[in-house]
Every structure is written in structure tokens, then in C-alpha cells.
Design a protein around this motif. Structure first.
Motif, PDB file in Angstrom:
ATOM      1  N   CYS A 156       2.138  -3.799  14.955  1.00 32.72           N
ATOM      2  CA  CYS A 156       0.702  -3.852  15.165  1.00 32.72           C
ATOM      3  C   CYS A 156       0.159  -5.171  14.636  1.00 32.72           C
ATOM      4  CB  CYS A 156       0.054  -2.675  14.451  1.00 32.72           C
ATOM      5  SG  CYS A 156      -1.728  -2.666  14.630  1.00 32.72           S
ATOM      6  N   GLY A 157      -0.269  -6.039  15.554  1.00 37.56           N
ATOM      7  CA  GLY A 157      -0.901  -7.283  15.156  1.00 37.56           C
ATOM      8  C   GLY A 157      -2.336  -7.036  14.724  1.00 37.56           C
ATOM      9  N   ILE A 158      -2.976  -8.085  14.227  1.00 34.36           N
ATOM     10  CA  ILE A 158      -4.377  -7.974  13.824  1.00 34.36           C
ATOM     11  C   ILE A 158      -5.234  -7.835  15.077  1.00 34.36           C
ATOM     12  CG2 ILE A 158      -6.292  -9.102  12.638  1.00 34.36           C
ATOM     13  CD1 ILE A 158      -4.051 -10.630  11.012  1.00 34.36           C
ATOM     14  N   ASN A 159      -5.169  -8.837  15.942  1.00 33.95           N
ATOM     15  CA  ASN A 159      -5.809  -8.807  17.260  1.00 33.95           C
ATOM     16  C   ASN A 159      -5.215  -9.948  18.068  1.00 33.95           C
ATOM     17  OD1 ASN A 159      -7.381 -10.942  15.898  1.00 33.95           O
ATOM     18  ND2 ASN A 159      -8.709 -10.831  17.690  1.00 33.95           N
ATOM     19  N   PRO A 160      -5.295  -9.879  19.385  1.00 35.85           N
ATOM     20  CA  PRO A 160      -4.715 -10.948  20.196  1.00 35.85           C
ATOM     21  C   PRO A 160      -5.550 -12.225  20.117  1.00 35.85           C
ATOM     22  CG  PRO A 160      -5.234  -9.007  21.546  1.00 35.85           C
ATOM     23  CD  PRO A 160      -5.821  -8.792  20.194  1.00 35.85           C
ATOM     24  N   GLY A 161      -4.864 -13.345  20.102  1.00 34.02           N
ATOM     25  CA  GLY A 161      -5.537 -14.631  20.193  1.00 34.02           C
ATOM     26  C   GLY A 161      -5.857 -14.955  21.643  1.00 34.02           C
ATOM     27  N   LEU A 162      -6.593 -16.021  21.841  1.00 34.44           N
ATOM     28  CA  LEU A 162      -6.986 -16.420  23.198  1.00 34.44           C
ATOM     29  C   LEU A 162      -5.781 -16.757  24.059  1.00 34.44           C
ATOM     30  CD1 LEU A 162     -10.124 -18.624  22.419  1.00 34.44           C
ATOM     31  CD2 LEU A 162     -10.017 -16.177  22.961  1.00 34.44           C
ATOM     32  N   TYR A 163      -4.796 -17.412  23.483  1.00 34.84           N
ATOM     33  CA  TYR A 163      -3.580 -17.770  24.228  1.00 34.84           C
ATOM     34  C   TYR A 163      -2.924 -16.495  24.774  1.00 34.84           C
ATOM     35  CZ  TYR A 163       0.106 -21.283  25.056  1.00 34.84           C
ATOM     36  OH  TYR A 163       0.994 -22.165  25.622  1.00 34.84           O
ATOM     37  N   GLY A 179       0.156  -8.146   8.933  1.00 36.02           N
ATOM     38  CA  GLY A 179      -1.008  -8.780   8.322  1.00 36.02           C
ATOM     39  C   GLY A 179      -1.560  -7.921   7.207  1.00 36.02           C
ATOM     40  N   ILE A 180      -1.351  -8.333   5.964  1.00 32.93           N
ATOM     41  CA  ILE A 180      -1.735  -7.526   4.809  1.00 32.93           C
ATOM     42  C   ILE A 180      -3.250  -7.378   4.684  1.00 32.93           C
ATOM     43  CG2 ILE A 180      -1.565  -9.493   3.200  1.00 32.93           C
ATOM     44  CD1 ILE A 180      -0.661  -5.867   2.359  1.00 32.93           C
ATOM     45  N   THR A 181      -3.992  -8.451   4.913  1.00 34.83           N
ATOM     46  CA  THR A 181      -5.444  -8.379   4.744  1.00 34.83           C
ATOM     47  C   THR A 181      -6.058  -7.422   5.756  1.00 34.83           C
ATOM     48  OG1 THR A 181      -5.454 -10.621   3.868  1.00 34.83           O
ATOM     49  CG2 THR A 181      -7.566  -9.747   4.624  1.00 34.83           C
ATOM     50  N   ALA A 182      -5.601  -7.491   6.995  1.00 34.62           N
ATOM     51  CA  ALA A 182      -6.107  -6.577   8.021  1.00 34.62           C
ATOM     52  C   ALA A 182      -5.781  -5.128   7.663  1.00 34.62           C
ATOM     53  CB  ALA A 182      -5.528  -6.933   9.383  1.00 34.62           C
ATOM     54  N   TYR A 183      -4.571  -4.876   7.171  1.00 37.68           N
ATOM     55  CA  TYR A 183      -4.196  -3.519   6.784  1.00 37.68           C
ATOM     56  C   TYR A 183      -5.100  -3.013   5.656  1.00 37.68           C
ATOM     57  CZ  TYR A 183      -1.688   0.381   4.742  1.00 37.68           C
ATOM     58  OH  TYR A 183      -1.380   1.618   4.233  1.00 37.68           O
ATOM     59  N   ARG A 184      -5.289  -3.855   4.646  1.00 39.07           N
ATOM     60  CA  ARG A 184      -6.121  -3.453   3.508  1.00 39.07           C
ATOM     61  C   ARG A 184      -7.513  -3.023   3.960  1.00 39.07           C
ATOM     62  NH1 ARG A 184      -4.431  -8.582  -0.277  1.00 39.07           N
ATOM     63  NH2 ARG A 184      -2.537  -7.649  -1.165  1.00 39.07           N
ATOM     64  N   THR A 185      -8.095  -3.799   4.852  1.00 39.10           N
ATOM     65  CA  THR A 185      -9.448  -3.506   5.324  1.00 39.10           C
ATOM     66  C   THR A 185      -9.460  -2.318   6.284  1.00 39.10           C
ATOM     67  OG1 THR A 185     -10.051  -5.836   5.070  1.00 39.10           O
ATOM     68  CG2 THR A 185     -11.483  -4.480   6.464  1.00 39.10           C
ATOM     69  N   ALA A 186      -8.552  -2.316   7.248  1.00 38.35           N
ATOM     70  CA  ALA A 186      -8.547  -1.276   8.282  1.00 38.35           C
ATOM     71  C   ALA A 186      -8.311   0.112   7.706  1.00 38.35           C
ATOM     72  CB  ALA A 186      -7.492  -1.588   9.336  1.00 38.35           C
ATOM     73  N   PHE A 187      -7.486   0.200   6.667  1.00 39.60           N
ATOM     74  CA  PHE A 187      -7.129   1.510   6.139  1.00 39.60           C
ATOM     75  C   PHE A 187      -7.682   1.794   4.749  1.00 39.60           C
ATOM     76  CE2 PHE A 187      -4.052   0.910   9.527  1.00 39.60           C
ATOM     77  CZ  PHE A 187      -4.159   2.124  10.177  1.00 39.60           C
ATOM     78  N   GLY A 188      -8.404   0.834   4.176  1.00 37.66           N
ATOM     79  CA  GLY A 188      -9.053   1.073   2.897  1.00 37.66           C
ATOM     80  C   GLY A 188      -8.119   1.088   1.704  1.00 37.66           C
ATOM     81  N   PHE A 189      -7.090   0.253   1.729  1.00 37.63           N
ATOM     82  CA  PHE A 189      -6.168   0.135   0.603  1.00 37.63           C
ATOM     83  C   PHE A 189      -6.199  -1.308   0.093  1.00 37.63           C
ATOM     84  CE2 PHE A 189      -4.309   3.638   3.124  1.00 37.63           C
ATOM     85  CZ  PHE A 189      -4.382   4.649   2.175  1.00 37.63           C
ATOM     86  N   PRO A 190      -7.214  -1.640  -0.707  1.00 40.14           N
ATOM     87  CA  PRO A 190      -7.409  -3.038  -1.104  1.00 40.14           C
ATOM     88  C   PRO A 190      -6.297  -3.628  -1.958  1.00 40.14           C
ATOM     89  CG  PRO A 190      -8.921  -1.602  -2.297  1.00 40.14           C
ATOM     90  CD  PRO A 190      -8.229  -0.758  -1.275  1.00 40.14           C
ATOM     91  N   LYS A 191      -5.460  -2.805  -2.547  1.00 35.92           N
ATOM     92  CA  LYS A 191      -4.381  -3.324  -3.403  1.00 35.92           C
ATOM     93  C   LYS A 191      -3.012  -3.237  -2.744  1.00 35.92           C
ATOM     94  CE  LYS A 191      -6.995  -2.471  -7.503  1.00 35.92           C
ATOM     95  NZ  LYS A 191      -6.981  -2.587  -8.907  1.00 35.92           N
ATOM     96  N   ALA A 192      -2.978  -2.905  -1.466  1.00 38.59           N
ATOM     97  CA  ALA A 192      -1.695  -2.793  -0.762  1.00 38.59           C
ATOM     98  C   ALA A 192      -0.937  -4.117  -0.828  1.00 38.59           C
ATOM     99  CB  ALA A 192      -1.930  -2.396   0.691  1.00 38.59           C
ATOM    100  N   ARG A 193       0.367  -4.018  -0.813  1.00 38.07           N
ATOM    101  CA  ARG A 193       1.243  -5.192  -0.815  1.00 38.07           C
ATOM    102  C   ARG A 193       2.167  -5.113   0.393  1.00 38.07           C
ATOM    103  NH1 ARG A 193       0.853  -7.978  -5.397  1.00 38.07           N
ATOM    104  NH2 ARG A 193       0.096  -6.961  -7.283  1.00 38.07           N
ATOM    105  N   VAL A 194       2.772  -6.227   0.716  1.00 37.85           N
ATOM    106  CA  VAL A 194       3.746  -6.269   1.799  1.00 37.85           C
ATOM    107  C   VAL A 194       4.891  -5.319   1.454  1.00 37.85           C
ATOM    108  CG1 VAL A 194       5.489  -7.760   2.892  1.00 37.85           C
ATOM    109  CG2 VAL A 194       3.152  -8.590   2.587  1.00 37.85           C
ATOM    110  N   GLY A 195       5.355  -4.594   2.453  1.00 34.50           N
ATOM    111  CA  GLY A 195       6.471  -3.668   2.270  1.00 34.50           C
ATOM    112  C   GLY A 195       6.080  -2.253   2.659  1.00 34.50           C
TER     113      GLY A 195
END
Length: 186
Positions: free
Chosen positions: A31-38, A124-140
Motif C-alpha cells: 500500500c503506497g501513500i498515493n499515486p504520483g502524477l507520473y 511509508g511510516i508517516t502516512a501509516y501513523r496518520t492514517a491509522f492513528g499510531f503516532p509512535k509506530a516504527r518500521v517493521g
């Protein structure tokens, strides 16, 4: 399309969508954050030259060779798929609002419940943190699950993410590959 998109084509791709590569019962739904224009112009995920998703997927052991974005549908044969947290295309992910990301997380959870992949891999860690409400989530791997689907957060493979080298990305994708194989073999 064999040539690079023009400025007009890129501008016309703003706020469009591209189809998911998805089927029921996948091993991993990336799951990507969102598609880019390309990607919006080509209707292919992670299509921009320099995006390291496809090399990381191969280096991590998910594909037998380096796939091109135009071959994305072949991932289904490997029990892999691709979607996005937010469907609309933008020039940059920072054009998305936190509300869009949270709404995207809800839509993504519904999609996961419908298609039931073994793993959801959010790129994308930042997108995951925001989308699911886990501000301290880490990669993995995450403790958070969506019903029976396990969740793993991968680094953003954009060439702009200098914190992760191609080798490091491949290793992190490889950790997920090992975990997905282990679960499948139980």
C-alpha cells in the motif's frame, strides 16, 4: 507510453486515480501513500523513474527478477498486490491532508476486510501513523491488525527518502518476505 510524460500530461493527471492491483487472498498487499502524477499518466503504481519500490521488491525476494511498473498485473500470479492509502494522484504526498489520510485509512481497512490478504504492507511510516492513528509506530511488524490481516510498515521507497539506501530497503522488504513465508508455512 514509451516516452516520458509531458508537462501537460502530468498536469492533466492531477487528482485522477489508478486501478488497484488486487485479488482475494493475497500473501501481501502493498500500500503506497498515493499515486504520483507520473503514475497517474501511465496508470501504473510506483512508475516514476528513480522510485525504488520495484528494485526493493526484487531485492527482498518477492519477485524472481526486477519487474517494471508496466508488469504490475503479473504480481497477482505471485500472490502480491498494490493499492494506496489515498487514491488521488498528486505531485507530492505532502499535498494530502491529515483528514484525507485518516479517511484513506478507513477505506483501506474496508478493502482489507473485503480482500483478506495475509499481510498489509504500508509503504511509508508517516502516512501509516496518520492514517491509522499510531503516532509512535516504527518500521517493521505492527501489533495492529485488521481482523486476521497482519500489518507491516515499510520505508517509503521514493528516491527522495535519503534515510534509506537501496540496500536497506531491500533488507527491510526481505524481512517482510521472510515473515510472510513463515506464516504461510505454518
Amino acid at each position: 507510453m514509451s516516452t516520458r510524460p509531458t508537462k501537460d500530461q502530468l498536469a492533466a493527471a492531477q487528482d485522477t486515480t489508478i486501478p488497484d492491483v488486487i485479488a482475494p487472498g493475497l500473501d501481501v498487499l502493498f500500500c503506497g501513500i498515493n499515486p504520483g502524477l507520473y503514475s497517474g499518466v501511465l496508470k501504473q503504481h510506483f512508475a516514476r523513474p528513480g522510485n525504488r519500490f520495484w528494485p526493493a521488491l526484487h531485492a527482498g525476494g518477492f519477485t524472481p527478477r526486477l519487474y517494471k511498473p508496466a508488469e504490475q498485473e503479473q504480481l497477482l500470479d505471485l500472490r502480491l498486490g498494490i493499492t494506496n492509502v489515498v487514491a488521488r494522484t498528486t505531485a507530492r504526498a505532502d499535498e494530502l491532508t491529515n483528514d484525507e489520510l485518516r479517511e484513506g485509512g478507513e477505506l483501506l481497512a474496508a478493502k482489507v476486510l473485503k480482500y483478506r490478504p495475509e499481510w498489509l504492507a504500508v509503504v511509508g511510516i508517516t502516512a501509516y501513523r496518520t492514517a491509522f492513528g499510531f503516532p509512535k509506530a516504527r518500521v517493521g511488524p505492527q501489533e495492529h491488525r485488521i481482523d486476521d490481516t497482519h500489518v507491516w510498515v515499510l520505508p517509503n521507497p521514493s528516491g527522495l527518502n535519503a534515510h534509506w539506501t537501496p540496500t536497506g530497503l531491500g533488507e527491510e522488504f526481505g524481512r517482510l518476505r521472510t515473515a510472510s513465508r513463515d506464516r504461510r508455512n505454518r
